[in-house]
Design an enzyme around this catalytic site. Structure first.
Site, mmCIF file in Angstrom:
data_model
loop_
_atom_site.group_PDB
_atom_site.id
_atom_site.type_symbol
_atom_site.label_atom_id
_atom_site.label_comp_id
_atom_site.label_asym_id
_atom_site.label_seq_id
_atom_site.Cartn_x
_atom_site.Cartn_y
_atom_site.Cartn_z
ATOM 1 N N HIS A 229 0.837 -1.285 0.078
ATOM 2 C CA HIS A 229 -0.182 -0.168 -0.107
ATOM 3 C C HIS A 229 0.816 1.318 -0.174
ATOM 4 O O HIS A 229 1.963 1.487 0.773
ATOM 5 C CB HIS A 229 -0.954 -0.123 1.273
ATOM 6 C CG HIS A 229 -0.439 0.052 2.533
ATOM 7 N ND1 HIS A 229 -0.357 1.190 3.122
ATOM 8 C CD2 HIS A 229 -0.057 -1.000 3.271
ATOM 9 C CE1 HIS A 229 0.353 0.806 4.402
ATOM 10 N NE2 HIS A 229 0.388 -0.510 4.550
ATOM 11 N N ASP B 74 -0.563 4.220 0.588
ATOM 12 C CA ASP B 74 -1.164 5.468 1.548
ATOM 13 C C ASP B 74 -0.336 5.139 3.103
ATOM 14 O O ASP B 74 0.051 4.226 3.072
ATOM 15 C CB ASP B 74 -2.590 5.148 1.735
ATOM 16 C CG ASP B 74 -3.292 3.678 2.087
ATOM 17 O OD1 ASP B 74 -2.646 2.910 2.121
ATOM 18 O OD2 ASP B 74 -4.152 3.857 3.212
ATOM 19 N N GLU C 283 -5.476 1.125 2.411
ATOM 20 C CA GLU C 283 -5.000 0.054 3.667
ATOM 21 C C GLU C 283 -5.286 0.715 4.690
ATOM 22 O O GLU C 283 -5.948 -0.126 5.724
ATOM 23 C CB GLU C 283 -3.818 -0.726 3.241
ATOM 24 C CG GLU C 283 -3.489 -2.026 4.045
ATOM 25 C CD GLU C 283 -3.334 -1.739 5.337
ATOM 26 O OE1 GLU C 283 -3.412 -2.787 6.157
ATOM 27 O OE2 GLU C 283 -2.713 -0.577 5.987
ATOM 28 N N GLU C 284 -4.814 1.972 5.278
ATOM 29 C CA GLU C 284 -4.890 2.367 6.475
ATOM 30 C C GLU C 284 -6.178 2.946 6.987
ATOM 31 O O GLU C 284 -6.468 3.126 7.982
ATOM 32 C CB GLU C 284 -3.797 3.488 6.562
ATOM 33 C CG GLU C 284 -2.271 3.227 6.359
ATOM 34 C CD GLU C 284 -1.764 2.278 7.381
ATOM 35 O OE1 GLU C 284 -2.570 1.764 8.137
ATOM 36 O OE2 GLU C 284 -0.613 1.985 7.406
ATOM 37 N N HIS D 217 -26.335 22.290 33.150
ATOM 38 C CA HIS D 217 -25.620 22.581 34.258
ATOM 39 C C HIS D 217 -25.406 21.345 35.112
ATOM 40 O O HIS D 217 -26.585 20.854 35.513
ATOM 41 C CB HIS D 217 -26.250 23.799 34.799
ATOM 42 C CG HIS D 217 -25.524 24.400 35.904
ATOM 43 N ND1 HIS D 217 -25.474 23.646 37.137
ATOM 44 C CD2 HIS D 217 -25.069 25.741 36.104
ATOM 45 C CE1 HIS D 217 -24.692 24.719 37.892
ATOM 46 N NE2 HIS D 217 -24.330 25.921 37.409
#
Ligand code: BES
Ligand code: MN
Ligand code: MN
Length: 460
Positions: free
Chosen positions: A90, A92, A157-158, A217
């Site tokens: 990959h 990426d 892939e990542e 609150h």
């Protein structure tokens, strides 16, 4: 023990500086698949890989997908009867943040102490690139390769490889092969070549807890209105029992015990628990009772919180009862667990344990199947010989705690055995600041893969 063929070694030696310059060019491209502002960079990395494959002598097509492109390079000129090998990697990378923790900038590759520091150096650009250069060496020196080669490089892939399985299905004829080879993992120790026998799978979920319609609150409402952050903490606290086992009904139903001979082999690996602990910086280790650290990492499933978000987290104090809380939770899976089934079990579990007064929803983000192989046959024999020739010693068989979801898809769709041979090292900081790849492993890994093509081409 054979050695790296002289002609290939000479070529790689002669072109050493150019090869490193090219790798550095690839590492300068911030191809962060998770971030849309980097889409153009990710596309640019795909084109860069395609250009590199073409100049190595392969035919190459960049396939557009609904996500990031898939690059396919092909060499079909091997002698008749030679096997076809598919190389997967990959291009990426993970986001580089937090940027201020990098010693040198993430996308300015820097050589220090024999290590190439850059995001993606080891995961996975460096390891993908060494395959391309091993192919180039064969074609440059001999004008031919002893095997047919398909290089498949993806850019998602990542982020879960969303479009890859579908692509493999619809291009099964193009990708048909006798073996798949992947370098996207680490060696067990420096100088110790390693072949992976297992990967864990993954079921990645998000749990959202909604309470009141808006922040309140915490004095005016706290005590009467259920706090979503507390409710989420309670839900998460039910995931494990006191022995570190996952306390979700049915979770272990499909967990297969590892064969005794594999566990035995694991015990022979040089592993120092204290060194491992010190490297993490954690004050102490603790996991599932009854298992060694390597068994916990490789053979047992886990449940981890990867992210938590709720309420006020800025400077100082704010008395607020938050309207909602969110957790990213991932389960690492082992054979034969199925991510879809685990997702269903978690959904049922969360519905059962969620406190009244809030609504809890579970959304699946992505998943992948676990994988384990019996490392026998010509592919693994060839790998043993090639690694021994390049590293000067026989490889060890290891497991892995991380996941590469596509591995199971390759086996299922293409019916080919997968060889996982990685050249990272422990402590390489993958996904973290100061990611590095050992220059020596890059160099020797490239030679090992060049040898592998020869070994696979030999008639057995
Ligand atoms: N290269 C890793 C897989 C890996 C991790 C191999 C650790 C060896 C050791 C891969 O790029 C990765 O990070 N995979 C992800 C999977 C995913 C679906 C995002 C992982 O394991 O988290
Ligand atoms: Mn990787
Ligand atoms: Mn990764």
């Amino acid at each position: 023990m054979t050695a790296v063929p002289r002609d290939l070694d000479d070529f790689l030696r002669t072109h050493d500086a150019r090869i490193r310059d090219e790798l550095f060019d690839l590492l300068r491209i911030p191809s962060v698949s998770a971030r849309s502002e980097h889409d153009a960079d990710t596309a640019c990395a795909a084109e860069w890989i395609a250009t590199s494959l073409r100049s190595a002598g392969l035919g190459c097509v960049v396939h557009q997908t609904a996500g990031h492109p898939i690059v396919v390079g092909e060499y079909r000129g091997a002698p008749a009867g030679a096997p076809t090998v598919l190389v997967y990697g990959h291009y990426d990378v993970q986001p580089a943040e937090p940027l201020e923790l990098w010693t040198s900038p993430a996308f300015e590759p820097t050589l220090r102490d024999g290590r190439i520091y850059a995001r993606g150096s080891v995961d996975d650009k460096g390891q993908l690139f060494l395959h391309i250069k091993a192919i180039e060496a064969h074609l440059a020196v001999r004008g031919t390769l002893p095997v047919n080669v398909i290089v498949l490089a993806e850019g998602e892939e990542e982020v879960g490889s969303e479009h890859l399985a579908q692509f493999i299905e619809s291009h099964a004829d193009l990708l048909r092969c006798d073996a798949v080879v992947i370098s996207d993992s680490a060696m067990f120790a420096p100088g110790l070549p390693s072949v992976l026998s297992s990967l864990r799978g993954l079921a990645y979920l998000q749990i959202d807890v909604q309470g009141p319609a808006q922040d309140l609150h915490s004095g005016s409402y706290g005590g009467a209105v259920v706090n979503p952050a507390m409710a989420l903490a309670r839900i998460l606290a039910t995931m494990h029992d006191a022995d570190g086992r996952i306390a979700i009904a049915g979770f272990y139903d499909d967990v297969r015990d590892w064969p005794p001979h594999v566990r035995e082999q694991m015990r022979t690996l040089p592993f120092d628990v204290e060194h491992f602990r010190a490297e993490t910086g954690a004050p102490a280790l603790r996991g599932e009772s009854g298992y060694s650290v390597l068994e916990q990492l490789w053979t047992r499933p886990t449940c981890e919180v990867n992210g938590l978000l709720s309420g006020y987290t800025g400077e100082g104090a704010k008395t607020v009862l938050p309207a909602k809380a969110m957790a990213k939770v991932s389960f690492r899976l082992v054979p034969d667990q199925d991510p879809a089934r685990v997702e269903r079990l978690v959904r049922e579990h969360v519905a059962r344990v969620a406190p009244t007064g809030v609504s809890a929803t579970v959304t699946a983000l992505h998943g992948g199947r676990p994988w384990r192989a019996e490392l026998t046959g010509p592919l693994f024999d060839a790998a043993r010989r090639a690694l021994a020739a390049a590293f000067g010693r026989e490889p060890v068989i290891t497991g892995e705690g991380g996941s590469i979801p596509v591995v199971g898809d390759f086996e299922r769709i293409l019916g080919a055995p997968v060889l996982l041979v990685g050249f990272g090292l422990p402590g390489e900081n993958a996904h973290a600041p100061d990611e590095w790849m050992s220059l020596e492993n890059f160099t020797v890994g490239m030679r090992a893969i060049a040898c592998l093509w020869d070994e696979l081409g030999k008639k057995s």
